[in-house]
Design a protein around this motif. Structure first.
Motif, short mmCIF file in Angstrom:
data_model
loop_
_atom_site.label_atom_id
_atom_site.label_comp_id
_atom_site.label_asym_id
_atom_site.label_seq_id
_atom_site.Cartn_x
_atom_site.Cartn_y
_atom_site.Cartn_z
N LYS A 58 63.47 52.95 33.42
CA LYS A 58 62.31 53.59 34.03
C LYS A 58 61.03 52.97 33.48
O LYS A 58 60.99 52.45 32.37
CB LYS A 58 62.33 55.09 33.76
CG LYS A 58 63.58 55.79 34.26
CD LYS A 58 63.77 55.63 35.76
CE LYS A 58 65.03 56.32 36.23
NZ LYS A 58 65.24 56.14 37.69
N SER A 59 59.98 53.03 34.28
CA SER A 59 58.72 52.40 33.91
C SER A 59 58.04 53.16 32.79
O SER A 59 58.37 54.32 32.49
CB SER A 59 57.79 52.32 35.13
OG SER A 59 57.45 53.62 35.58
N MET A 62 56.32 56.31 34.06
CA MET A 62 57.23 57.43 34.29
C MET A 62 57.66 58.06 32.97
O MET A 62 57.78 59.30 32.87
CB MET A 62 58.45 56.96 35.07
CG MET A 62 59.41 58.07 35.44
SD MET A 62 60.71 57.54 36.57
CE MET A 62 59.73 57.23 38.05
N PHE A 105 64.96 61.03 37.81
CA PHE A 105 65.81 60.74 36.65
C PHE A 105 66.47 62.03 36.21
O PHE A 105 66.09 63.14 36.63
CB PHE A 105 65.00 60.13 35.50
CG PHE A 105 63.78 60.92 35.13
CD1 PHE A 105 63.85 62.01 34.26
CD2 PHE A 105 62.54 60.58 35.66
CE1 PHE A 105 62.73 62.74 33.93
CE2 PHE A 105 61.41 61.31 35.33
CZ PHE A 105 61.51 62.39 34.47
#
Length: 502
Positions: A58-59, A62, A105
């Motif tokens: 995930k970035s 995020m 997520f």
């Protein structure tokens, strides 16, 4: 594997909504997303992840955004994911390009986010946000200043003034309690004994053929002896000491059984990571309790107060109601309503030794020393007084020595004013412990708990920035309504000013 996000800040106008419409620019999450420099720290976050191995991670936006949402809403990990799934503004805040009804997520990913977004990184983000806000405020003030009279300008041969001390630095320290039960020696030894009994059962299954008889642990008898004392409302010291000695002997017997089973051929490899970690903690706990039991002592360095969280230490505070707290001790500094985390340690420390470093950090952040430092009595040591005096900094509180009769009233008045200023940092601790999660840190690991504490202070600063932006909005609206009047002819305490506008 980490894939860098596309450059550029996502605009709320371009956020796609499948059911039509568009996002509002006045929403708090939209304004909050504009305050955080996401791209500036993405490279530092990506260094700890591989670029070509593993599933796409995930970035950074995020990861940090999810932690901010959790702290600001005060929800659990599972509830945080549900809130993100149901709210389109939260999905925009995380950097998504369109609304989706599926969760981005799993709730367990928040644990990994707390491990990746570390304490040092959050501190850099905190300072960058405040620095960016100060630059925006200074640029606005420069744009609104009136041109000065050329007759009032100094001569060209005059040198530019040297930077002087300015501003107020407020410092204090407190404890952030963790989510553990109140530890007692008897309850810790009983829990340690139960963990060793589980390990003995697992090890015996491996060498059942080599060992004819299972080692005796007397678990029922030990349990009854523990409950006999634990259920009493008031226990005499002699009976309590006897119960502690009994649990120590049971634990010693179990540890000896584990050593003999390993010598026969049992392996610790089948144990899971948590159970193996608890075995190491139980061994150290037994050593500490045995060392304190024989000479009748009640203190030892690095004392373990929780088997599940062995990094937690008792912090003696000496306050009414909570003389001892169990968690991390933090030292913070407060400047213009913003909070900086200067020191975090799981062991108790004397916060007065951090004052010179806090003052130097103030100079690195703002380019000059503070004009005054406001702290409580523990900071007012002779070394700190000398340090502040050499740099032209006034340390709050009464000076050493007996003041003159003519100066006594002024000294008392100044001390009261300093105490009033120091209430600001006490209020910050109150907000962090009542509104946010500083009163009970739910993270179980030491790195994740440190991240949770740092995120709390970051969210408090973001709340301060949102309040300031809201104040500026109302100030602009009010100035437009009062435009027909001369700005020097009205005051907010004058009720007739608003009647004249109408």
């Amino acid at each position: 594997m980490y894939r860098r996000s596309t450059p550029g800040q996502l605009s709320f106008e371009n956020f796609y909504l499948p059911f039509g419409g568009k996002l509002s620019g006045e929403n708090r999450w939209v304004k909050l997303a504009e305050l955080i420099p996401w791209e500036e720290f993405e490279a530092q976050y990506a260094e700890q992840l591989s670029e070509g191995i593993g599933a796409p991670a995930k970035s950074f936006r995020m990861a940090l955004g999810a932690l901010i949402i959790k702290e600001r809403l005060g929800t659990s990990d599972i509830e945080t994911v549900e809130q993100i799934r149901e709210n389109r503004y939260l999905q925009f805040f995380l950097g998504l390009s369109e609304y989706s009804d599926t969760a981005p997520f799993d709730a367990s990913m928040l644990v990994h986010f707390r491990k990746r977004v570390k304490l040092e990184l959050i501190g850099q983000i905190n300072e960058a946000i405040i620095k960016q806000s100060d630059e925006n405020d200074s640029s606005k003030q420069e744009g609104t200043t009136e041109p000065s009279d050329p007759t009032d300008e100094d001569n060209d041969d005059n040198e530019p003034p040297s930077p002087t001390n300015a501003g107020q630095l407020i410092v204090d320290a407190s404890c952030t309690p963790c989510d553990i039960r109140y530890p007692t020696d008897l309850s810790l030894l009983n829990e340690a004994r139960e963990q060793t009994e589980r390990i003995i059962d697992l090890l015996y299954e491996q060498v059942r053929e080599q060992v004819a008889r299972k080692p005796r642990t007397y678990r029922r008898q030990a349990r009854q002896q523990y409950l006999h004392i634990a259920k009493q409302r008031q226990t005499k010291h002699k009976a309590l000491r006897k119960a502690v000695g009994q649990q120590l002997r049971y634990l010693k017997r179990n540890l000896a059984h584990i050593d003999r089973l390993i010598a026969v051929g049992a392996s610790l490899a089948p144990l899971d990571e948590q159970l193996y970690r608890k075995l190491l903690v139980v061994s150290e706990l037994f050593r500490q309790q045995q060392w304190m039991y024989q000479p009748r002592q009640h203190r030892i360095d690095d004392r373990i107060v929780s088997i599940a969280q062995p990094h937690i230490r008792p912090i003696v505070r000496g306050k009414a109601g909570t003389s001892v707290e169990f968690g991390a001790k933090i030292a913070i500094s407060c400047v213009d309503g913003y909070v900086f985390l200067d020191h975090l340690d799981w062991n108790n420390f004397n916060e007065s030794t951090d004052l010179p470093e806090q003052i130097e950090r103030f100079k690195r952040r703002f380019g000059h020393y503070p004009a005054s430092v406001h702290a409580d009595q523990i900071y007012r040591t002779r070394a700190n007084r000398k340090y502040c005096q050499e740099r032209g900094i006034r340390l709050s509180g009464k000076p050493l020595g007996r003041p003159n009769q003519s100066q006594q009233a002024d000294v008392q008045k100044q001390a009261q004013a300093d105490a009033a200023v120091r209430n600001q940092v006490e209020g910050k601790f109150g907000v962090g412990k009542r509104r946010f999660s500083l009163a009970r840190v739910m993270a179980k690991l030491a790195p994740t708990a440190e991240t949770a504490i740092a995120v709390t202070l970051l969210v408090m600063n973001l709340e301060q920035l949102l309040r300031q932006s809201l104040f500026v909005f109302f100030a602009v609206v009010l100035s437009q309504q009062l435009r027909p009047l001369n700005r020097w002819q009205w005051h907010w305490r004058d009720p007739q000013a608003f009647l004249r506008v109408a």
